[in-house]
Enzyme design. Structure first.
Site, short mmCIF file in Angstrom:
data_model
loop_
_atom_site.label_atom_id
_atom_site.label_comp_id
_atom_site.label_asym_id
_atom_site.label_seq_id
_atom_site.Cartn_x
_atom_site.Cartn_y
_atom_site.Cartn_z
N LYS A 58 45.21 44.39 45.49
CA LYS A 58 45.64 43.46 44.45
C LYS A 58 44.54 42.45 44.13
O LYS A 58 44.12 42.31 42.97
CB LYS A 58 46.91 42.73 44.87
CG LYS A 58 47.34 41.62 43.92
CD LYS A 58 48.52 40.85 44.45
CE LYS A 58 48.18 39.94 45.61
NZ LYS A 58 47.43 38.72 45.17
N THR A 93 47.23 34.27 43.80
CA THR A 93 45.95 34.69 43.23
C THR A 93 46.23 35.43 41.93
O THR A 93 46.87 36.48 41.92
CB THR A 93 45.19 35.61 44.20
OG1 THR A 93 44.95 34.91 45.43
CG2 THR A 93 43.87 36.06 43.61
N LYS A 108 39.21 30.88 43.02
CA LYS A 108 39.88 31.72 44.01
C LYS A 108 39.36 33.15 43.92
O LYS A 108 39.22 33.83 44.95
CB LYS A 108 41.39 31.70 43.81
CG LYS A 108 42.18 32.54 44.82
CD LYS A 108 41.97 32.07 46.26
CE LYS A 108 42.68 32.94 47.29
NZ LYS A 108 44.15 32.90 47.22
#
Length: 300
Positions: free
Chosen positions: A242, A98, A174
């Site tokens: 994150k 990602t 995503k």
């Protein structure tokens, strides 16, 4: 198999190991690399091939990079021991982490300059689907990148969404998925612990809400972890600071307010700061429980 390829998977964590095993099961020659030598030895014991970058790079048709973030992706591809300069012309990189769309575009351009195809291909489905070769892949890249990646995608994915002919679109999608997934996990934890304040047992919440309009895939997948008191990390708390951080960075660049994402991020930050970072992401419920003086179910 006549259509088998020679592949390398970089990153043998919960997702990467499943991908490598699926590619091996599909009849390919697969090299697996990880900083964890135990994971490499385990994969080799199951049929993976051993070798060093210098020994195998020119043999590789497709390099599948399943690492944590953009920094690790760039190190794998272009660091001091980077793979891209060593690969043969026309090889393909499938990048699964990602990352921000701008980073994916930069990596694609750097690969293209060296004659390497780059597929921006973040993945979804969890460790179970990775092991079964049934991931969903949100992919974008030039037609040549899709063509070069096809053999690997056939072995690792159930569904491949072709989102455009330039890197970046896959990572953008995503980010949309991670926004929803992170918010849904935090909402699941909030709902289960809220129910406890009203005397509703977590197991009963799972039984009822799973059949009602308030359910979600994340609720049905993660809430049972709370019921079982089992926080074995299928997907850890530390993934979310994150990933939701990436979502908010993208939103900031777009001058888009994302308050639900920000609220969910704070809960995961609190969980990580409380020492829960390596536990399953359902452990974010422990933050709610602690603040409300609740006792969550213990492991059976």
């Amino acid at each position: 198999m006549s259509n088998s390829q020679t592949l390398a998977v970089i990153g043998l964590g919960s997702m990467g190991y499943g991908i490598a095993a699926s590619l091996l099961r599909a009849g390919n020659t697969v090299y697996g690399f990880d900083v964890n030598e135990d994971a490499m030895r385990r994969f080799q014991a199951e049929g993976g091939v051993s070798g060093t970058l210098s020994e195998v790079a020119q043999k590789i048709d497709t390099l599948v990079v399943v690492v944590l973030n953009s920094a690790q992706t760039e190190t794998v591809l272009f660091g001091d021991a980077g793979w891209v300069p060593a690969l043969r012309q026309g090889a393909t990189v499938i990048a699964c982490a990602t990352v921000a769309p701008s980073f994916a575009r930069t990596m694609a351009a750097k690969c293209a300059a060296l004659g390497i195809h780059y597929l921006d291909a973040p993945i979804s489905g969890g460790a179970g689907k990775a092991a079964a070769g049934k991931l969903s892949v949100m992919a974008s890249g030039a037609p040549e990148a899709f063509s070069g990646a096809q053999g690997a995608l056939d072995g690792m994915a159930e569904t491949v969404f072709r989102l455009g002919d330039a890197a970046g679109a896959g990572s953008a999608m995503k980010a949309v998925n991670q926004l929803l997934a992170g918010v849904h996990i935090a909402a699941m934890a909030e709902a289960v612990t809220f129910g406890m304040t009203q005397g509703v047992d977590p197991a009963q919440t799972v039984e009822v809400i799973s059949k009602c309009a308030g359910t979600s895939w994340m609720f049905e997948n993660r809430a049972p972890h709370i019921v079982d008191g089992d926080y074995t990390p299928h997907s850890s708390v530390d993934i979310w600071p994150k990933d939701l951080g990436i979502v908010l960075d993208i939103a900031r660049e777009a001058r888009f307010s994302a308050p639900l994402t920000a609220a969910a991020l704070q809960q995961f930050m609190a969980a990580s700061g409380s020492g829960l970072g390596k536990e399953d992401d359902a452990a974010v419920a422990k933050v709610y429980a602690r603040n409300a003086g609740l006792t969550l179910p213990e492991a059976k």
